[in-house]
Design a protein around this motif. Structure first.
Motif, PDB file in Angstrom:
ATOM      1  N   GLU A   1      -9.174  20.250  -9.718  1.00 56.39           N
ATOM      2  CA  GLU A   1      -9.247  19.103 -10.736  1.00 56.39           C
ATOM      3  C   GLU A   1      -7.860  18.332 -10.750  1.00 56.39           C
ATOM      4  O   GLU A   1      -6.728  18.786 -10.886  1.00 56.39           O
ATOM      5  N   THR A   2      -7.929  17.070 -10.568  1.00 52.51           N
ATOM      6  CA  THR A   2      -6.897  16.014 -10.433  1.00 52.51           C
ATOM      7  C   THR A   2      -6.612  15.446 -11.586  1.00 52.51           C
ATOM      8  O   THR A   2      -5.518  14.278 -11.871  1.00 52.51           O
ATOM      9  N   GLY A   3      -7.571  15.273 -12.850  1.00 50.41           N
ATOM     10  CA  GLY A   3      -7.411  14.423 -13.780  1.00 50.41           C
ATOM     11  C   GLY A   3      -8.734  13.877 -13.685  1.00 50.41           C
ATOM     12  O   GLY A   3      -9.649  14.376 -14.340  1.00 50.41           O
ATOM     13  N   ARG A   4      -9.016  12.633 -13.790  1.00 50.40           N
ATOM     14  CA  ARG A   4     -10.331  11.944 -13.554  1.00 50.40           C
ATOM     15  C   ARG A   4     -10.938  12.548 -12.297  1.00 50.40           C
ATOM     16  O   ARG A   4     -12.274  12.147 -12.690  1.00 50.40           O
ATOM     17  N   HIS A   5     -10.521  13.045 -11.428  1.00 53.69           N
ATOM     18  CA  HIS A   5     -11.272  13.295 -10.336  1.00 53.69           C
ATOM     19  C   HIS A   5     -11.275  15.105  -9.879  1.00 53.69           C
ATOM     20  O   HIS A   5     -10.439  15.449 -10.524  1.00 53.69           O
TER      21      HIS A   5
ATOM     22  N   GLY B   1       5.381   4.676  -5.635  1.00 53.82           N
ATOM     23  CA  GLY B   1       6.089   3.953  -6.850  1.00 53.82           C
ATOM     24  C   GLY B   1       7.215   4.829  -7.517  1.00 53.82           C
ATOM     25  O   GLY B   1       7.272   4.587  -8.818  1.00 53.82           O
ATOM     26  N   GLY B   2       7.475   5.757  -6.928  1.00 47.88           N
ATOM     27  CA  GLY B   2       8.346   6.604  -7.565  1.00 47.88           C
ATOM     28  C   GLY B   2       8.013   7.991  -8.538  1.00 47.88           C
ATOM     29  O   GLY B   2       8.732   8.823  -8.754  1.00 47.88           O
ATOM     30  N   ARG B   3       6.516   8.194  -8.199  1.00 47.31           N
ATOM     31  CA  ARG B   3       5.829   9.256  -8.836  1.00 47.31           C
ATOM     32  C   ARG B   3       5.990  10.226  -7.872  1.00 47.31           C
ATOM     33  O   ARG B   3       6.132  10.190  -6.847  1.00 47.31           O
ATOM     34  N   ALA B   4       5.903  11.633  -8.432  1.00 51.99           N
ATOM     35  CA  ALA B   4       6.079  12.693  -7.299  1.00 51.99           C
ATOM     36  C   ALA B   4       4.497  12.989  -6.752  1.00 51.99           C
ATOM     37  O   ALA B   4       3.457  12.527  -7.211  1.00 51.99           O
ATOM     38  N   LEU B   5       4.632  13.183  -5.607  1.00 58.17           N
ATOM     39  CA  LEU B   5       3.600  13.738  -4.937  1.00 58.17           C
ATOM     40  C   LEU B   5       3.107  15.353  -5.199  1.00 58.17           C
ATOM     41  O   LEU B   5       4.021  16.173  -4.878  1.00 58.17           O
ATOM     42  N   ASP B   6       1.857  15.373  -6.097  1.00 58.65           N
ATOM     43  CA  ASP B   6       1.787  16.879  -6.414  1.00 58.65           C
ATOM     44  C   ASP B   6       0.944  17.558  -5.325  1.00 58.65           C
ATOM     45  O   ASP B   6       1.240  18.719  -5.258  1.00 58.65           O
TER      46      ASP B   6
ATOM     47  N   ASP C   1      -4.229   9.880  -9.271  1.00 57.72           N
ATOM     48  CA  ASP C   1      -4.956  10.301 -10.464  1.00 57.72           C
ATOM     49  C   ASP C   1      -3.878  10.644 -11.442  1.00 57.72           C
ATOM     50  O   ASP C   1      -2.601  10.425 -11.221  1.00 57.72           O
ATOM     51  N   GLU C   2      -4.216  11.362 -12.415  1.00 55.72           N
ATOM     52  CA  GLU C   2      -3.058  12.103 -13.205  1.00 55.72           C
ATOM     53  C   GLU C   2      -2.301  13.066 -12.405  1.00 55.72           C
ATOM     54  O   GLU C   2      -0.812  13.043 -12.641  1.00 55.72           O
ATOM     55  N   LYS C   3      -2.917  13.434 -11.291  1.00 52.25           N
ATOM     56  CA  LYS C   3      -2.074  14.263 -10.301  1.00 52.25           C
ATOM     57  C   LYS C   3      -2.164  13.260  -8.852  1.00 52.25           C
ATOM     58  O   LYS C   3      -3.220  12.755  -8.875  1.00 52.25           O
ATOM     59  N   THR C   4      -1.131  13.239  -8.199  1.00 49.05           N
ATOM     60  CA  THR C   4      -1.379  12.567  -7.122  1.00 49.05           C
ATOM     61  C   THR C   4      -1.722  13.600  -5.764  1.00 49.05           C
ATOM     62  O   THR C   4      -1.279  14.515  -5.989  1.00 49.05           O
ATOM     63  N   VAL C   5      -2.543  13.018  -5.186  1.00 46.88           N
ATOM     64  CA  VAL C   5      -3.032  13.842  -3.894  1.00 46.88           C
ATOM     65  C   VAL C   5      -3.136  13.240  -2.792  1.00 46.88           C
ATOM     66  O   VAL C   5      -3.634  12.101  -2.434  1.00 46.88           O
ATOM     67  N   LEU C   6      -2.474  13.744  -1.622  1.00 43.59           N
ATOM     68  CA  LEU C   6      -2.425  12.985  -0.291  1.00 43.59           C
ATOM     69  C   LEU C   6      -3.408  13.827   0.718  1.00 43.59           C
ATOM     70  O   LEU C   6      -3.305  15.229   0.682  1.00 43.59           O
ATOM     71  N   PHE C   7      -4.230  13.061   1.246  1.00 45.63           N
ATOM     72  CA  PHE C   7      -5.432  13.795   2.174  1.00 45.63           C
ATOM     73  C   PHE C   7      -4.840  13.470   3.615  1.00 45.63           C
ATOM     74  O   PHE C   7      -5.100  12.442   4.110  1.00 45.63           O
TER      75      PHE C   7
ATOM     76  N   MET D   1     -11.941  21.779   7.298  1.00 45.80           N
ATOM     77  CA  MET D   1     -12.595  21.742   6.159  1.00 45.80           C
ATOM     78  C   MET D   1     -12.647  20.335   5.862  1.00 45.80           C
ATOM     79  O   MET D   1     -11.909  19.497   6.269  1.00 45.80           O
ATOM     80  N   VAL D   2     -13.573  19.943   4.859  1.00 52.56           N
ATOM     81  CA  VAL D   2     -13.691  18.601   4.438  1.00 52.56           C
ATOM     82  C   VAL D   2     -13.481  18.814   2.919  1.00 52.56           C
ATOM     83  O   VAL D   2     -13.906  19.779   2.184  1.00 52.56           O
ATOM     84  N   SER D   3     -13.327  17.672   2.126  1.00 49.08           N
ATOM     85  CA  SER D   3     -13.655  17.953   0.425  1.00 49.08           C
ATOM     86  C   SER D   3     -14.211  16.617   0.118  1.00 49.08           C
ATOM     87  O   SER D   3     -14.544  15.555   0.796  1.00 49.08           O
ATOM     88  N   PHE D   4     -14.616  16.971  -1.108  1.00 43.33           N
ATOM     89  CA  PHE D   4     -15.814  15.927  -1.780  1.00 43.33           C
ATOM     90  C   PHE D   4     -15.186  15.665  -3.145  1.00 43.33           C
ATOM     91  O   PHE D   4     -15.253  16.614  -3.872  1.00 43.33           O
ATOM     92  N   ASP D   5     -14.961  14.357  -3.409  1.00 43.02           N
ATOM     93  CA  ASP D   5     -14.774  14.143  -4.864  1.00 43.02           C
ATOM     94  C   ASP D   5     -16.057  13.708  -5.417  1.00 43.02           C
ATOM     95  O   ASP D   5     -16.836  12.702  -5.245  1.00 43.02           O
ATOM     96  N   THR D   6     -16.404  14.824  -6.383  1.00 48.81           N
ATOM     97  CA  THR D   6     -17.598  14.420  -7.169  1.00 48.81           C
ATOM     98  C   THR D   6     -17.550  13.469  -8.088  1.00 48.81           C
ATOM     99  O   THR D   6     -18.580  12.925  -8.605  1.00 48.81           O
ATOM    100  N   THR D   7     -16.438  12.863  -8.769  1.00 51.63           N
ATOM    101  CA  THR D   7     -16.305  12.053  -9.284  1.00 51.63           C
ATOM    102  C   THR D   7     -16.849  10.476  -8.766  1.00 51.63           C
ATOM    103  O   THR D   7     -17.624   9.849  -9.597  1.00 51.63           O
ATOM    104  N   THR D   8     -16.366  10.469  -7.564  1.00 55.91           N
ATOM    105  CA  THR D   8     -16.928   9.232  -6.847  1.00 55.91           C
ATOM    106  C   THR D   8     -17.811   9.341  -5.960  1.00 55.91           C
ATOM    107  O   THR D   8     -18.272   8.367  -5.276  1.00 55.91           O
TER     108      THR D   8
END
Ligand code: FEO
Length: 450
Positions: free
Chosen positions: A133-137, A69-74, A43-49, A153-160
């Motif tokens: 909030e990570t941007g679109r998600h 691809g060279g982006r930072a892992l946020d 996303d605008e931020k990158t998130v590893l689960f 714990m679990v997490s829920f992406d309310t966007t998708t």
């Protein structure tokens, strides 16, 4: 080289399969391998689960580097600290020292138990209902204690509508190039291993799984991303129904599992004849030699079927060793609500029937049939009538039991932190009472509503 799988425009699987592992958790054979799932949200931020098991670390890091691809892992969201998912967290921090680890306080504490990161780790601590909030998600965090460890714990992406479900809804078995359950014939080819995974790994914690299912019922789930096995985007309700049954300890089907322990075959032939008599009555049966088949398969079968007949020789004045282990394992996995009967054998003092009954009596809501068949060394022609009587009694038990006088129900207190249930009839729990799972005191318990 990398090997990733696209899940959506923003989400990619960066996990790996392990087909060399002989024994998962050192106990469970995984002849079809196992997958360690990790997901990267771009996303605008990158998130590893989550991360992966150390055995597949090199491929995992190739996968992340390729997808970033060279982006930072946020962010790295850590749902569960068992090392099959968290062992490569140290490697992750070496590769991405600026990443912020998102987790609960309990998970942070456990990170401190497994690793010595000191202040070389940046945390964002989250609690029930917190949002990232990570941007679109938009990710909402939900605590799921004891599914399968207390920190989960679990997490829920309310966007998708995507639920990152940790160990829940997982399965044994490598993915073999697929990523979605609907790409394979899951019900034909993978359900047995999903059941064996659930019943053996999480089966003990039915009330806690029920608590998670209740929370999940309030979410509009369109996709489930577990830490093992396939991603779910179709027939989610069908899989949830299995989880609901398993976690309520309700059988899936009417039928009889017959695990037997037989040193010289005399107990086995009695079990064979019983199985044959039951089949003649139209009752489904499945038999296991407990010295040959690993307990994890038999436990899964007993979760599946409504009845079990345990047949064992007497050995060292006790129950035969592999049968005793199975019965203790069943109790440890909290099996409940089954109808059971016994066949015992012994050349001079058959005691295995009584001892097996004692072990099974330690499980909740077991209906034990009276017709124990006793062999002295070998089945005799004259005893075939006793096998017929046992088959008859089992067949009769498939009919609803006559309404017994209901025992007064005890008051059930539920831990609001981990879902543990404790029976106690007083108005208040004793002040020194502690939850055996999460160690919380009586102030965290509420009386369960009928
Ligand atoms: Fe797959 Fe509880 O770890």
């Amino acid at each position: 080289m990398y090997c990733t799988k696209k899940i959506t425009e923003d989400l990619v699987w960066v996990g790996a399969n392990d087909r060399r592992l002989a024994m998962f958790e050192g106990v469970y054979a995984v002849p079809d391998g196992v997958s360690y799932n990790s997901y990267l949200l771009k996303d605008e931020k990158t998130v590893l689960f989550d991360t992966v098991d150390a055995a597949v670390g090199p491929l995992f890091f190739e996968n992340i580097a390729h997808e970033l691809g060279g982006r930072a892992l946020d962010y790295a969201v850590i749902h569960h600290m068992e090392p099959d998912h968290a062992a490569t967290l140290d490697g992750l921090l070496l590769h991405y020292p600026d990443v912020t680890v998102v987790c609960s306080q309990k998970i942070k504490n456990m990170i401190g138990q497994f690793f010595d990161f000191g202040d070389k780790i940046r945390y964002q601590i989250v609690a029930e209902g917190d949002v990232l909030e990570t941007g679109r998600h938009s990710l909402t965090f939900v605590m799921a204690p004891m599914v399968h460890w207390p920190e989960v714990m679990v997490s829920f992406d309310t966007t998708t509508g995507t639920l990152f479900s940790a160990d829940a809804f997982g399965a044994f078995g490598a993915l073999n190039g697929a990523i979605f359950a609907d790409e394979v014939d899951f019900w034909r080819d993978y359900l047995d291993e999903a059941r064996r995974y659930y019943t053996n790994i999480v089966g003990k914690y039915g009330p806690q799984v029920q608590a998670l299912l209740k929370k999940a019922a309030g979410l509009d789930i369109k996709m489930i991303c577990p830490l093992h096995g396939f991603v779910w985007r179709e027939e989610i309700g069908r899989f949830v129904e299995y989880y609901d049954k398993w976690s309520r300890y309700e059988p899936e089907e009417a039928g009889v599992v017959i695990p037997y322990a037989s040193v010289y075959g005399h107990t086995e032939i009695a079990a064979e004849i019983l199985s044959s008599r039951l089949r003649e009555k139209g009752i489904k049966t499945v038999m296991y030699d407990v010295s040959v088949t690993h307990a994890s398969y038999i436990i899964a079968a007993i979760f599946r079927w409504s009845h079990a007949v345990f047949a064992s020789t007497t050995y060292n004045a006790g129950v035969f060793v592999s049968m005793e282990e199975l019965l203790m394992d069943l109790k440890a996995h909290n099996i409940q609500n089954r109808t059971v009967a016994f066949i015992e054998n012994g050349s001079w003092a058959p005691t295995s029937g009584r001892l097996m009954k004692e072990l099974v009596s330690g499980c909740k809501n077991m209906r034990i049939l009276d017709e124990t068949l006793t062999l002295k060394s070998a089945l005799k022609e004259a005893q075939l009538a006793e096998i017929d009587a046992l088959a008859e009694a089992i067949a009769a038990s498939f009919a609803p039991a006559p309404a017994a006088e209901e025992a007064p129900k005890k008051k059930v207190w539920v831990c609001s932190v981990c879902g543990y249930e404790h029976e106690y009839d007083g108005d208040e729990l004793p002040a020194d009472f502690r939850c055996p799972l999460c160690k919380r005191g009586p102030e965290f318990f509420k009386v369960k509503e009928a």
